[in-house]
Design a protein around this motif. Sequence first.
Motif, PDB file in Angstrom:
ATOM      1  N   PRO A 181      29.500  19.372  87.518  1.00  0.00           N
ATOM      2  CA  PRO A 181      29.150  18.501  88.572  1.00  0.00           C
ATOM      3  C   PRO A 181      28.644  17.001  88.401  1.00  0.00           C
ATOM      4  CG  PRO A 181      27.291  19.906  88.507  1.00  0.00           C
ATOM      5  CD  PRO A 181      28.294  20.575  87.342  1.00  0.00           C
ATOM      6  N   ALA A 182      29.000  16.028  89.149  1.00  0.00           N
ATOM      7  CA  ALA A 182      28.431  14.750  89.035  1.00  0.00           C
ATOM      8  C   ALA A 182      27.052  14.782  89.409  1.00  0.00           C
ATOM      9  CB  ALA A 182      29.147  13.540  89.985  1.00  0.00           C
ATOM     10  N   SER A 183      26.107  14.195  88.694  1.00  0.00           N
ATOM     11  CA  SER A 183      24.657  13.884  88.962  1.00  0.00           C
ATOM     12  C   SER A 183      24.537  13.148  90.149  1.00  0.00           C
ATOM     13  CB  SER A 183      23.996  13.451  87.684  1.00  0.00           C
ATOM     14  OG  SER A 183      24.347  12.208  87.648  1.00  0.00           O
ATOM     15  N   LEU A 184      23.413  13.383  90.767  1.00  0.00           N
ATOM     16  CA  LEU A 184      22.911  12.637  92.053  1.00  0.00           C
ATOM     17  C   LEU A 184      23.018  10.936  91.589  1.00  0.00           C
ATOM     18  CD1 LEU A 184      22.411  12.223  95.026  1.00  0.00           C
ATOM     19  CD2 LEU A 184      20.091  12.695  94.472  1.00  0.00           C
ATOM     20  N   ASP A 185      22.437  10.779  90.331  1.00  0.00           N
ATOM     21  CA  ASP A 185      22.412   9.532  90.068  1.00  0.00           C
ATOM     22  C   ASP A 185      23.824   8.754  90.138  1.00  0.00           C
ATOM     23  OD1 ASP A 185      19.671   9.021  89.839  1.00  0.00           O
ATOM     24  OD2 ASP A 185      19.442   9.512  87.708  1.00  0.00           O
ATOM     25  N   MET A 186      24.618   9.559  89.283  1.00  0.00           N
ATOM     26  CA  MET A 186      26.200   8.954  89.122  1.00  0.00           C
ATOM     27  C   MET A 186      26.505   8.742  90.478  1.00  0.00           C
ATOM     28  SD  MET A 186      29.495  10.779  87.525  1.00  0.00           S
ATOM     29  CE  MET A 186      30.909  10.443  88.025  1.00  0.00           C
ATOM     30  N   ARG A 187      26.191   9.700  91.478  1.00  0.00           N
ATOM     31  CA  ARG A 187      26.821   9.264  92.811  1.00  0.00           C
ATOM     32  C   ARG A 187      26.454   8.192  93.536  1.00  0.00           C
ATOM     33  NH1 ARG A 187      28.902  14.190  96.003  1.00  0.00           N
ATOM     34  NH2 ARG A 187      29.487  15.827  94.495  1.00  0.00           N
ATOM     35  N   HIS A 211      23.804  17.765  98.736  1.00  0.00           N
ATOM     36  CA  HIS A 211      22.434  18.063  99.524  1.00  0.00           C
ATOM     37  C   HIS A 211      21.258  17.506  98.869  1.00  0.00           C
ATOM     38  CE1 HIS A 211      19.848  21.001 101.736  1.00  0.00           C
ATOM     39  NE2 HIS A 211      19.278  21.229 100.664  1.00  0.00           N
ATOM     40  N   GLU A 212      21.216  17.182  97.734  1.00  0.00           N
ATOM     41  CA  GLU A 212      20.081  16.620  97.139  1.00  0.00           C
ATOM     42  C   GLU A 212      19.773  15.214  97.593  1.00  0.00           C
ATOM     43  OE1 GLU A 212      22.745  17.570  95.754  1.00  0.00           O
ATOM     44  OE2 GLU A 212      23.108  16.540  93.589  1.00  0.00           O
ATOM     45  N   ALA A 213      20.792  14.665  98.269  1.00  0.00           N
ATOM     46  CA  ALA A 213      20.581  13.081  98.799  1.00  0.00           C
ATOM     47  C   ALA A 213      19.668  13.163 100.129  1.00  0.00           C
ATOM     48  CB  ALA A 213      22.049  12.535  99.461  1.00  0.00           C
ATOM     49  N   LEU A 214      19.429  14.184 100.630  1.00  0.00           N
ATOM     50  CA  LEU A 214      18.257  14.315 101.601  1.00  0.00           C
ATOM     51  C   LEU A 214      16.952  13.987 101.285  1.00  0.00           C
ATOM     52  CD1 LEU A 214      19.650  17.549 103.588  1.00  0.00           C
ATOM     53  CD2 LEU A 214      19.514  15.140 104.372  1.00  0.00           C
ATOM     54  N   LYS A 215      16.724  14.169  99.698  1.00  0.00           N
ATOM     55  CA  LYS A 215      15.454  13.969  99.117  1.00  0.00           C
ATOM     56  C   LYS A 215      15.419  12.825  98.248  1.00  0.00           C
ATOM     57  CE  LYS A 215      14.497  18.816  99.361  1.00  0.00           C
ATOM     58  NZ  LYS A 215      13.911  20.188  98.261  1.00  0.00           N
ATOM     59  N   SER A 216      16.416  11.945  98.483  1.00  0.00           N
ATOM     60  CA  SER A 216      16.656  10.743  97.692  1.00  0.00           C
ATOM     61  C   SER A 216      16.360   9.432  98.304  1.00  0.00           C
ATOM     62  CB  SER A 216      17.887  10.656  96.867  1.00  0.00           C
ATOM     63  OG  SER A 216      17.983   9.324  96.079  1.00  0.00           O
ATOM     64  N   ALA A 217      15.478   8.838  98.220  1.00  0.00           N
ATOM     65  CA  ALA A 217      15.316   7.397  98.925  1.00  0.00           C
ATOM     66  C   ALA A 217      16.607   6.536  98.600  1.00  0.00           C
ATOM     67  CB  ALA A 217      13.782   6.790  98.458  1.00  0.00           C
ATOM     68  N   PRO A 218      16.825   6.238  97.193  1.00  0.00           N
ATOM     69  CA  PRO A 218      17.985   5.297  97.137  1.00  0.00           C
ATOM     70  C   PRO A 218      19.277   5.799  97.957  1.00  0.00           C
ATOM     71  CG  PRO A 218      16.861   5.773  95.086  1.00  0.00           C
ATOM     72  CD  PRO A 218      16.139   6.719  96.138  1.00  0.00           C
ATOM     73  N   GLU A 221      19.025   4.862 101.327  1.00  0.00           N
ATOM     74  CA  GLU A 221      19.175   3.419 101.772  1.00  0.00           C
ATOM     75  C   GLU A 221      20.554   3.147 101.503  1.00  0.00           C
ATOM     76  OE1 GLU A 221      17.199  -0.550 100.138  1.00  0.00           O
ATOM     77  OE2 GLU A 221      17.200   1.241  98.974  1.00  0.00           O
ATOM     78  N   ILE A 222      21.388   3.900 100.757  1.00  0.00           N
ATOM     79  CA  ILE A 222      22.765   3.637 100.638  1.00  0.00           C
ATOM     80  C   ILE A 222      23.534   4.018 102.035  1.00  0.00           C
ATOM     81  CG2 ILE A 222      24.817   3.821  99.334  1.00  0.00           C
ATOM     82  CD1 ILE A 222      23.280   3.886  96.776  1.00  0.00           C
ATOM     83  N   LEU A 223      23.003   5.044 102.434  1.00  0.00           N
ATOM     84  CA  LEU A 223      23.694   5.806 103.611  1.00  0.00           C
ATOM     85  C   LEU A 223      23.534   4.891 104.527  1.00  0.00           C
ATOM     86  CD1 LEU A 223      23.008   9.676 103.027  1.00  0.00           C
ATOM     87  CD2 LEU A 223      25.247   8.581 103.208  1.00  0.00           C
ATOM     88  N   ARG A 241      14.607   5.099 108.198  1.00  0.00           N
ATOM     89  CA  ARG A 241      13.168   5.881 108.192  1.00  0.00           C
ATOM     90  C   ARG A 241      13.115   6.899 107.183  1.00  0.00           C
ATOM     91  NH1 ARG A 241      14.153   7.196 113.037  1.00  0.00           N
ATOM     92  NH2 ARG A 241      12.971   5.594 114.211  1.00  0.00           N
ATOM     93  N   LEU A 242      13.858   7.814 107.003  1.00  0.00           N
ATOM     94  CA  LEU A 242      13.921   8.900 105.928  1.00  0.00           C
ATOM     95  C   LEU A 242      13.678   8.134 104.333  1.00  0.00           C
ATOM     96  CD1 LEU A 242      13.830  11.645 105.221  1.00  0.00           C
ATOM     97  CD2 LEU A 242      16.258  11.652 105.086  1.00  0.00           C
ATOM     98  N   ALA A 243      14.395   7.035 104.290  1.00  0.00           N
ATOM     99  CA  ALA A 243      14.173   6.489 102.804  1.00  0.00           C
ATOM    100  C   ALA A 243      12.627   5.834 102.712  1.00  0.00           C
ATOM    101  CB  ALA A 243      15.196   5.076 102.928  1.00  0.00           C
TER     102      ALA A 243
END
Length: 477
Positions: A181-187, A211-218, A221-223, A241-243
Amino acid sequence: MRSVSNAAVLLLCCVPVTLHGQATAKHAAHPAACSGNALSPADVALARNALESYNQGDLEQAKPQLIKLAQTYPCQTELQAAAGMALADSGDNAAALPFLDRAYTRNRSDAAIAFNLGVAEMKSGNTKRAEEIFSDLIKRAPGKSDYHLALAAVQMQREEFAAAAASFEKANAALRTSNVPASLDMRIDWATALLKSGQPAKAKDLLASAHEALKSAPAQEILAASEEKAGNYAEAVKHFRLAAQLDPSESMIFGFGNEMLQHFAFDSAIEIFKYGVSKYPASDLLQMGLGIAYFGNHSYDLAAPPFQAVLQRSPQNATAAELLGRSCEAATSTSVAGCDTLQAFADAHPENAMASLYAASSILHQATDTRDTARAELLLQHSLKADPRLADAWYELGILQQNRNQWSESAASLERAVEERPAFPEAHYRLSRAYARLGKADKAQAEIALQQKYAQQSKDENNRRMQEVIIFLTAKN
C-alpha cells in the motif's frame, strides 16, 4: 501547505539510498586506460575496513579513507561510488557528485550507482540531469516504484505538478502490483501535486480514503485546501480546525485563522488568533492576524495594539506601520493604545509619506486640549514632501486649517485633494464648508452635489481597501 521539497524527503524515506557493489580485491574489469590500476595489498585491506565502517554507519571513520582511496584509484568504480555516497550521506552533495559521476561514467549499467547519482544531482539542484537519469532508469525498469517516486520528487522540485502527479500514480500502480500500500506520506505528496496542478477533487479523494489521514495535520490541511478550491468552505473550516488541533504550531494556527479571515468570519478569527498569540506571544505573523481580524470586525481601537507590538519588535516593518495607521485613523476613541508609536516610525522614515500621514492623523484624532497641532502640521508637510499627490494628506491639512479658521488656506488644500482624487466625498464636503465661509455659495452648492455623487463610490472604495487588508496575510504567506 507542505513545501514541494517534502517529496524529496519522502523519496529518501521510502527509497533507502545505499551503495551496491563493494570494492574488493576482485574488482570488475575496466577499460584499457585503467589497466594496472589494481589496489595494492595494503589498500585492499584498507578499502575493506573502510567499507565495513561505512556499512556499519561509522561515517566519520569511513569517509576520509574512502575519499583518499578514490583519489588514489580513479578507475576503481566501486571506490568512486563509495566515496561519493559517503560524502552524500554527510550532506555534501556537491563534493559527492564528481565521484558518483566517475562511477556512473565507467559503469552506466549499474542501476544503484545511477540512482544514487540522480539523488545527489536532485539535492544539489541539478534537476534537469536528475530527471534525465531517473527517466532512463524507468525505461530500464518501468515496474520499479522507487524510480517513479524519484522522478516525482524531481518534478515537484521543478514545479511540474501535473507530471509529478502522473509519476506518483505510476509509482502507486507499481506498489499495487507488489501488494504494497502507498504510505500516507506518499499520498500527501501525491495529493499536493494534484492540488497544485488544479485537481482538488482527486486530491480530496486520495486522502479521504486514507483512514490514517484523520490523525495527520498535513493531510487535513490539504483536504481543507481542496475543499476551499471546490467552494466547500464549511468543510474546509472543519479540516483546518482539525489540522490546528492535531498540530497547534504557529503556522497551522495561522492557516486556520487566515481561513476565517478569507470568509470574513472575524469573530472566529479573533478567537483563533488570540489563542495563537497567547501560545506564541513573539509571533509577528499571529499578531498581524489578530490586528487584521479586529480591523475587519470594525474594532479599530483593539486592532492598534497588535500592530504596535509588531512595530516595536520590527521598527522597519512598513506594513505594520500602515495597518496601525489605518486603525488609528478609523478608531472611535480619542486615545488609542499604540498610536503614539507611529510618530517614532514616521521620524525614522521621512521618505514614507503614508507613515507621516497616519502619524499626523493620530495626533489630530486626540482630544482637543491634548493634541499637538504644530507637530501634526509638520508631519503633514513631511508627507506631502515625500508624495505631493497624496490626496489624504491635503485633506487632513485642510481640516487642520479649518480648525484654525484659515478658510482660504483650507480651500486651497482641499482643492488640491479633490484634484488628486475627484471621487473624494469627504473632501468635497469640507471644501463646500470652506467656500460657504468665503461667500462662494454657488461653489459650495456644487461641492455638496459632488459629495452626494461620490458617496457610494467612497463606500465601494472602503470595501476594496478592506479586502486589501484581509488578503494581506495570504499574500505574505
